[in-house]
Design a protein around this motif. Sequence first.
Motif, PDB file in Angstrom:
ATOM      1  N   GLU A 105      -2.389 -47.203  17.851  1.00 34.69           N
ATOM      2  CA  GLU A 105      -2.663 -46.687  16.414  1.00 34.69           C
ATOM      3  C   GLU A 105      -1.472 -46.461  15.744  1.00 34.69           C
ATOM      4  O   GLU A 105      -0.268 -45.889  16.283  1.00 34.69           O
ATOM      5  CB  GLU A 105      -3.287 -45.360  16.684  1.00 34.69           C
ATOM      6  N   THR A 106      -1.358 -46.668  14.474  1.00 28.79           N
ATOM      7  CA  THR A 106      -0.041 -46.783  13.812  1.00 28.79           C
ATOM      8  C   THR A 106      -0.031 -45.579  13.068  1.00 28.79           C
ATOM      9  O   THR A 106      -0.883 -44.990  12.224  1.00 28.79           O
ATOM     10  CB  THR A 106       0.361 -47.935  13.081  1.00 28.79           C
ATOM     11  N   ARG A 107       1.212 -45.190  12.412  1.00 34.46           N
ATOM     12  CA  ARG A 107       1.457 -44.140  11.386  1.00 34.46           C
ATOM     13  C   ARG A 107       1.580 -45.032  10.149  1.00 34.46           C
ATOM     14  O   ARG A 107       2.357 -45.907   9.753  1.00 34.46           O
ATOM     15  CB  ARG A 107       3.006 -43.584  11.633  1.00 34.46           C
ATOM     16  N   ASP A 108       0.466 -44.687   9.207  1.00 33.19           N
ATOM     17  CA  ASP A 108       0.174 -45.490   7.951  1.00 33.19           C
ATOM     18  C   ASP A 108       1.473 -45.651   7.074  1.00 33.19           C
ATOM     19  O   ASP A 108       1.950 -46.519   6.302  1.00 33.19           O
ATOM     20  CB  ASP A 108      -0.921 -45.163   7.035  1.00 33.19           C
ATOM     21  N   GLU A 109       2.425 -44.519   7.041  1.00 34.28           N
ATOM     22  CA  GLU A 109       3.579 -44.530   6.342  1.00 34.28           C
ATOM     23  C   GLU A 109       4.523 -45.293   6.721  1.00 34.28           C
ATOM     24  O   GLU A 109       5.537 -45.896   5.815  1.00 34.28           O
ATOM     25  CB  GLU A 109       4.228 -43.112   5.935  1.00 34.28           C
ATOM     26  N   VAL A 110       4.503 -45.776   7.903  1.00 35.89           N
ATOM     27  CA  VAL A 110       5.362 -46.743   8.480  1.00 35.89           C
ATOM     28  C   VAL A 110       4.882 -48.115   8.483  1.00 35.89           C
ATOM     29  O   VAL A 110       5.447 -49.215   8.038  1.00 35.89           O
ATOM     30  CB  VAL A 110       5.931 -46.483   9.865  1.00 35.89           C
ATOM     31  N   CYS A 111       3.747 -48.406   9.012  1.00 31.49           N
ATOM     32  CA  CYS A 111       2.994 -49.763   9.024  1.00 31.49           C
ATOM     33  C   CYS A 111       1.426 -49.452   9.247  1.00 31.49           C
ATOM     34  O   CYS A 111       1.001 -48.981  10.399  1.00 31.49           O
ATOM     35  CB  CYS A 111       3.568 -50.470  10.206  1.00 31.49           C
ATOM     36  N   LYS A 112       0.768 -49.896   8.251  1.00 33.05           N
ATOM     37  CA  LYS A 112      -0.755 -49.627   8.471  1.00 33.05           C
ATOM     38  C   LYS A 112      -1.343 -50.791   9.106  1.00 33.05           C
ATOM     39  O   LYS A 112      -1.340 -52.044   8.565  1.00 33.05           O
ATOM     40  CB  LYS A 112      -1.263 -49.508   7.081  1.00 33.05           C
ATOM     41  N   ALA A 113      -1.808 -50.474  10.185  1.00 40.37           N
ATOM     42  CA  ALA A 113      -2.596 -51.672  11.137  1.00 40.37           C
ATOM     43  C   ALA A 113      -3.894 -51.842  10.425  1.00 40.37           C
ATOM     44  O   ALA A 113      -4.588 -51.152   9.689  1.00 40.37           O
ATOM     45  CB  ALA A 113      -2.925 -51.248  12.465  1.00 40.37           C
ATOM     46  N   PHE A 114      -4.127 -53.146  10.496  1.00 42.24           N
ATOM     47  CA  PHE A 114      -5.364 -53.939   9.781  1.00 42.24           C
ATOM     48  C   PHE A 114      -6.326 -54.204  11.080  1.00 42.24           C
ATOM     49  O   PHE A 114      -5.959 -55.022  11.911  1.00 42.24           O
ATOM     50  CB  PHE A 114      -5.029 -55.016   9.017  1.00 42.24           C
ATOM     51  N   ARG A 115      -7.482 -53.888  10.893  1.00 39.22           N
ATOM     52  CA  ARG A 115      -8.527 -54.251  11.636  1.00 39.22           C
ATOM     53  C   ARG A 115      -9.793 -54.347  11.041  1.00 39.22           C
ATOM     54  O   ARG A 115      -9.844 -53.512   9.971  1.00 39.22           O
ATOM     55  CB  ARG A 115      -8.753 -53.230  12.685  1.00 39.22           C
ATOM     56  N   PRO A 116     -10.481 -55.310  11.320  1.00 39.87           N
ATOM     57  CA  PRO A 116     -11.987 -55.618  10.562  1.00 39.87           C
ATOM     58  C   PRO A 116     -12.647 -54.098  10.806  1.00 39.87           C
ATOM     59  O   PRO A 116     -12.354 -53.505  11.968  1.00 39.87           O
ATOM     60  CB  PRO A 116     -12.495 -56.687  11.220  1.00 39.87           C
ATOM     61  N   LYS A 117     -13.585 -53.739   9.932  1.00 38.43           N
ATOM     62  CA  LYS A 117     -14.252 -52.631  10.241  1.00 38.43           C
ATOM     63  C   LYS A 117     -15.105 -52.563  11.497  1.00 38.43           C
ATOM     64  O   LYS A 117     -15.174 -51.423  12.193  1.00 38.43           O
ATOM     65  CB  LYS A 117     -15.478 -52.137   8.889  1.00 38.43           C
ATOM     66  N   SER A 118     -15.391 -53.657  11.978  1.00 38.22           N
ATOM     67  CA  SER A 118     -16.348 -53.597  13.107  1.00 38.22           C
ATOM     68  C   SER A 118     -15.402 -53.231  14.447  1.00 38.22           C
ATOM     69  O   SER A 118     -15.905 -52.995  15.392  1.00 38.22           O
ATOM     70  CB  SER A 118     -16.934 -55.001  13.428  1.00 38.22           C
ATOM     71  N   ALA A 119     -13.855 -53.441  14.313  1.00 37.77           N
ATOM     72  CA  ALA A 119     -13.160 -53.154  15.464  1.00 37.77           C
ATOM     73  C   ALA A 119     -12.436 -51.768  15.460  1.00 37.77           C
ATOM     74  O   ALA A 119     -11.453 -51.379  16.218  1.00 37.77           O
ATOM     75  CB  ALA A 119     -11.891 -54.514  15.302  1.00 37.77           C
TER      76      ALA A 119
END
Length: 192
Positions: free
Chosen positions: A171-185
């Motif tokens: 799990e990432t801090r969005d302000e540093v780097c927002k992780a991308f996952r498909p909605k299903s993941a």
Amino acid sequence: MSEQAVRIGIVSISDRASSGAYEDKGLPALQGWLTAALLNPIHFEPRLIPDERPLIAATLRELVDEAKCDLVLTTGGTGPALRDVTPEATLDVADREMPGFGEQMRQISMHFVPTAILSRQVAVIRGQSLIINLPGQPKAIAETLAGHAGASGIFAAVPYCIDLIGGPYLETRDEVCKAFRPKSALKKPTNP
């Protein structure tokens, strides 16, 4: 804390820094960026080693096979100089290559320096671990991981890649780097 713990190997590869000729800046840069970016508890496995292909390969094997790192990031030794053998050593230990990471790193770096085309960074999977070669300079490490206005950084794809190979849910801090996952993941919230 509900986040899963993660084991991360960080490897700075430099003849001069490993001999004490100058202070290594790669390990602190990697550790600092990852600590800022991840919400997960992190156990770091740092290594500072010279540009020796057999030693680099042995270190990567040790971090994955024995230290059980989910992610290993290297810095240094990815240029065209004769002593730059990090990509070869990384490919020596690979089960599978992940060429998109290297392609994106060069694309990001081209926004800053024309010599980015000389970079030979690779990323591979060994077992259930992702190994990525990063640039040698702390500023370039951060740019490559986080990206910039014109390009997504490579770390946005790392958590989902780790999911797919059986690692912990990063799990990432969005302000540093927002992780991308498909909605299903996406991780479903748990009821207390």
